[in-house]
Design a protein around this motif. Structure first.
Motif, PDB file in Angstrom:
ATOM      1  N   LYS A  97       0.786  -1.105  -0.061  1.00 55.24           N
ATOM      2  CA  LYS A  97      -0.009   0.186   0.056  1.00 55.24           C
ATOM      3  C   LYS A  97       0.921   1.306   0.142  1.00 55.24           C
ATOM      4  CE  LYS A  97      -3.555   2.520   2.682  1.00 55.24           C
ATOM      5  NZ  LYS A  97      -2.842   3.766   2.152  1.00 55.24           N
ATOM      6  N   GLU A  98       1.938   1.116   0.819  1.00 55.20           N
ATOM      7  CA  GLU A  98       2.709   2.448   1.063  1.00 55.20           C
ATOM      8  C   GLU A  98       3.473   2.650  -0.351  1.00 55.20           C
ATOM      9  OE1 GLU A  98       4.064   5.868   2.922  1.00 55.20           O
ATOM     10  OE2 GLU A  98       2.695   4.298   3.460  1.00 55.20           O
ATOM     11  N   GLY A  99       3.872   1.423  -0.799  1.00 53.71           N
ATOM     12  CA  GLY A  99       4.915   1.489  -2.123  1.00 53.71           C
ATOM     13  C   GLY A  99       3.861   2.123  -3.294  1.00 53.71           C
ATOM     14  N   ALA A 100       2.513   1.728  -3.460  1.00 47.43           N
ATOM     15  CA  ALA A 100       1.579   2.192  -4.289  1.00 47.43           C
ATOM     16  C   ALA A 100       1.325   3.824  -4.171  1.00 47.43           C
ATOM     17  CB  ALA A 100       0.349   1.275  -4.537  1.00 47.43           C
ATOM     18  N   ASP A 101       1.062   4.077  -2.919  1.00 38.62           N
ATOM     19  CA  ASP A 101       0.910   5.562  -2.602  1.00 38.62           C
ATOM     20  C   ASP A 101       2.114   6.530  -2.924  1.00 38.62           C
ATOM     21  OD1 ASP A 101      -1.403   4.677  -1.595  1.00 38.62           O
ATOM     22  OD2 ASP A 101      -0.965   5.072   0.437  1.00 38.62           O
ATOM     23  N   LEU A 102       3.498   5.782  -2.462  1.00 46.51           N
ATOM     24  CA  LEU A 102       4.686   6.765  -2.734  1.00 46.51           C
ATOM     25  C   LEU A 102       4.975   6.870  -4.252  1.00 46.51           C
ATOM     26  CD1 LEU A 102       6.859   5.663   0.036  1.00 46.51           C
ATOM     27  CD2 LEU A 102       5.801   8.050  -0.463  1.00 46.51           C
ATOM     28  N   LEU A 103       4.909   5.701  -5.017  1.00 44.24           N
ATOM     29  CA  LEU A 103       5.192   5.681  -6.401  1.00 44.24           C
ATOM     30  C   LEU A 103       4.411   5.494  -7.603  1.00 44.24           C
ATOM     31  CD1 LEU A 103       7.841   2.573  -6.284  1.00 44.24           C
ATOM     32  CD2 LEU A 103       8.259   5.148  -5.858  1.00 44.24           C
ATOM     33  N   GLY A 104       3.015   5.454  -7.154  1.00 43.16           N
ATOM     34  CA  GLY A 104       1.955   5.448  -8.106  1.00 43.16           C
ATOM     35  C   GLY A 104       2.028   3.940  -8.127  1.00 43.16           C
ATOM     36  N   ARG A 105       0.582   3.440  -8.678  1.00 43.39           N
ATOM     37  CA  ARG A 105       0.202   2.102  -8.868  1.00 43.39           C
ATOM     38  C   ARG A 105       1.104   1.470 -10.153  1.00 43.39           C
ATOM     39  NH1 ARG A 105      -2.501   0.608  -4.950  1.00 43.39           N
ATOM     40  NH2 ARG A 105      -4.302   1.682  -4.374  1.00 43.39           N
ATOM     41  N   GLY A 106       1.195   2.202 -11.130  1.00 39.03           N
ATOM     42  CA  GLY A 106       1.885   1.529 -12.431  1.00 39.03           C
ATOM     43  C   GLY A 106       3.387   1.216 -12.058  1.00 39.03           C
ATOM     44  N   CYS A 136      16.360  -6.029  -5.807  1.00 37.73           N
ATOM     45  CA  CYS A 136      16.189  -4.718  -5.370  1.00 37.73           C
ATOM     46  C   CYS A 136      17.299  -3.707  -5.919  1.00 37.73           C
ATOM     47  CB  CYS A 136      16.147  -4.784  -3.971  1.00 37.73           C
ATOM     48  SG  CYS A 136      17.642  -5.054  -3.023  1.00 37.73           S
ATOM     49  N   ASP A 137      18.302  -4.231  -6.782  1.00 39.07           N
ATOM     50  CA  ASP A 137      19.442  -3.657  -6.854  1.00 39.07           C
ATOM     51  C   ASP A 137      19.247  -2.031  -7.200  1.00 39.07           C
ATOM     52  OD1 ASP A 137      20.892  -5.799  -6.420  1.00 39.07           O
ATOM     53  OD2 ASP A 137      21.430  -6.070  -8.762  1.00 39.07           O
ATOM     54  N   PRO A 138      18.167  -1.554  -8.110  1.00 36.99           N
ATOM     55  CA  PRO A 138      17.866  -0.173  -8.568  1.00 36.99           C
ATOM     56  C   PRO A 138      17.668   0.489  -7.260  1.00 36.99           C
ATOM     57  CG  PRO A 138      16.847  -1.389 -10.113  1.00 36.99           C
ATOM     58  CD  PRO A 138      17.392  -2.420  -9.134  1.00 36.99           C
ATOM     59  N   LEU A 139      16.734   0.083  -6.338  1.00 38.12           N
ATOM     60  CA  LEU A 139      16.166   0.510  -4.973  1.00 38.12           C
ATOM     61  C   LEU A 139      17.407   0.597  -4.010  1.00 38.12           C
ATOM     62  CD1 LEU A 139      12.917  -1.422  -4.596  1.00 38.12           C
ATOM     63  CD2 LEU A 139      13.225   0.998  -5.163  1.00 38.12           C
ATOM     64  N   ALA A 140      18.224  -0.296  -3.802  1.00 37.79           N
ATOM     65  CA  ALA A 140      19.543  -0.051  -3.109  1.00 37.79           C
ATOM     66  C   ALA A 140      20.529   0.807  -3.517  1.00 37.79           C
ATOM     67  CB  ALA A 140      20.264  -1.552  -3.166  1.00 37.79           C
ATOM     68  N   ALA A 141      20.574   0.884  -4.941  1.00 39.69           N
ATOM     69  CA  ALA A 141      21.544   2.049  -5.382  1.00 39.69           C
ATOM     70  C   ALA A 141      20.970   3.551  -5.094  1.00 39.69           C
ATOM     71  CB  ALA A 141      21.765   1.821  -7.044  1.00 39.69           C
ATOM     72  N   ALA A 142      19.821   3.620  -5.229  1.00 34.65           N
ATOM     73  CA  ALA A 142      19.236   4.939  -5.134  1.00 34.65           C
ATOM     74  C   ALA A 142      19.305   5.353  -3.471  1.00 34.65           C
ATOM     75  CB  ALA A 142      17.701   4.991  -5.589  1.00 34.65           C
ATOM     76  N   ALA A 143      19.069   4.136  -2.632  1.00 37.77           N
ATOM     77  CA  ALA A 143      19.092   4.502  -1.232  1.00 37.77           C
ATOM     78  C   ALA A 143      20.549   5.204  -0.971  1.00 37.77           C
ATOM     79  CB  ALA A 143      18.817   3.448  -0.427  1.00 37.77           C
ATOM     80  N   ARG A 144      21.548   4.225  -1.269  1.00 36.44           N
ATOM     81  CA  ARG A 144      22.823   4.493  -1.250  1.00 36.44           C
ATOM     82  C   ARG A 144      23.149   6.243  -1.761  1.00 36.44           C
ATOM     83  NH1 ARG A 144      24.859  -1.040  -3.539  1.00 36.44           N
ATOM     84  NH2 ARG A 144      24.502  -2.323  -1.664  1.00 36.44           N
ATOM     85  N   ARG A 145      22.610   6.425  -2.568  1.00 42.30           N
ATOM     86  CA  ARG A 145      22.945   8.191  -3.108  1.00 42.30           C
ATOM     87  C   ARG A 145      22.438   8.844  -2.478  1.00 42.30           C
ATOM     88  NH1 ARG A 145      22.202   5.098  -8.204  1.00 42.30           N
ATOM     89  NH2 ARG A 145      20.117   6.059  -8.369  1.00 42.30           N
ATOM     90  N   ALA A 198      15.668   7.090   2.141  1.00 44.59           N
ATOM     91  CA  ALA A 198      16.503   5.883   1.833  1.00 44.59           C
ATOM     92  C   ALA A 198      16.056   4.679   2.609  1.00 44.59           C
ATOM     93  CB  ALA A 198      18.123   6.229   2.407  1.00 44.59           C
ATOM     94  N   HIS A 199      15.601   4.900   3.819  1.00 42.82           N
ATOM     95  CA  HIS A 199      14.956   4.005   4.624  1.00 42.82           C
ATOM     96  C   HIS A 199      13.921   3.359   3.848  1.00 42.82           C
ATOM     97  CE1 HIS A 199      14.042   1.743   8.181  1.00 42.82           C
ATOM     98  NE2 HIS A 199      12.711   2.097   8.078  1.00 42.82           N
ATOM     99  N   ALA A 200      13.003   4.016   3.512  1.00 39.51           N
ATOM    100  CA  ALA A 200      11.853   3.585   2.829  1.00 39.51           C
ATOM    101  C   ALA A 200      12.071   2.956   1.523  1.00 39.51           C
ATOM    102  CB  ALA A 200      10.857   4.699   2.548  1.00 39.51           C
ATOM    103  N   LEU A 201      13.146   3.285   0.755  1.00 42.14           N
ATOM    104  CA  LEU A 201      13.631   2.510  -0.297  1.00 42.14           C
ATOM    105  C   LEU A 201      14.002   1.300   0.136  1.00 42.14           C
ATOM    106  CD1 LEU A 201      15.548   5.450  -2.429  1.00 42.14           C
ATOM    107  CD2 LEU A 201      12.992   4.438  -3.049  1.00 42.14           C
ATOM    108  N   ARG A 202      15.026   1.281   0.889  1.00 37.58           N
ATOM    109  CA  ARG A 202      15.259  -0.263   1.480  1.00 37.58           C
ATOM    110  C   ARG A 202      14.152  -1.069   1.946  1.00 37.58           C
ATOM    111  NH1 ARG A 202      20.103   2.745   4.195  1.00 37.58           N
ATOM    112  NH2 ARG A 202      21.712   2.732   2.537  1.00 37.58           N
ATOM    113  N   ILE A 203      13.207  -0.707   2.780  1.00 42.73           N
ATOM    114  CA  ILE A 203      12.262  -1.388   3.186  1.00 42.73           C
ATOM    115  C   ILE A 203      11.362  -2.073   1.969  1.00 42.73           C
ATOM    116  CG2 ILE A 203       9.878  -1.325   4.092  1.00 42.73           C
ATOM    117  CD1 ILE A 203      12.185  -1.462   6.039  1.00 42.73           C
TER     118      ILE A 203
END
Length: 151
Positions: free
Chosen positions: A23-32, A45-54, A106-111
């Motif tokens: 639910k949180e992911g859909a709210d933050l990123l949009g359903r699509g 999760c590589d793209p999410l991990a990379a973004a969280a590190r940046r 960053a925390h939310a992306l990792r979750i």
């Protein structure tokens, strides 16, 4: 990553936790976009991990920018250079409005990444879980995973 951390995450990632993260992911990123994240298991999760590190890097760059703006070029004399160095150190510690959002993001992306890996059944090679585990003690990790995205 230790088997102990993987097992801990597997035990915490319950159906209720998955629903809350979805639910949180859909709210933050949009359903699509969220549906693409959920179905994209090729890279885990590589793209999410990379973004969280940046994100922490962006925070550091913002502090450097504040220091550059306040200080300017250092003077040639020794005393002036010492004052400028002290001023730069101070300027880097000035709170920047919204900087706490970078840490929370960053925390939310990792979750979300851990969720993605859990759904794909690849927690044993989840970079987001590895990064989260590295950044906190084991007891705290369980608390953070259980809390999900409540922040």
């Amino acid at each position: 990553m230790s088997e102990e951390v993987v097992q801990l995450a597997a035990n915490v990632v319950t159906e209720g936790w998955r629903s809350a993260v979805a639910k949180e992911g859909a709210d933050l990123l949009g359903r699509g976009l969220w549906q693409k994240v959920q179905t994209s298991t090729r890279h885990g999760c590589d793209p999410l991990a990379a973004a969280a590190r940046r994100l922490p890097e962006a925070k550091e760059q913002a502090h450097e920018l504040v220091a550059d703006a306040l200080v300017g070029a250092p003077p040639a004399d020794w005393a002036g250079a010492c004052v400028v160095k002290a001023l730069r150190n101070y300027a880097k510690k000035v709170p920047i409005p919204g900087e706490e959002v970078l840490v929370i993001s960053a925390h939310a992306l990792r979750i979300m990444g851990i969720y993605s890996c859990a759904v794909a059944g690849i927690l044993n090679r989840c970079r987001c879980l590895d990064d989260l585990a590295e950044s906190m003690a084991k007891a705290k990790l369980e608390e953070v995973l259980a809390a999900g995205l409540s922040e």
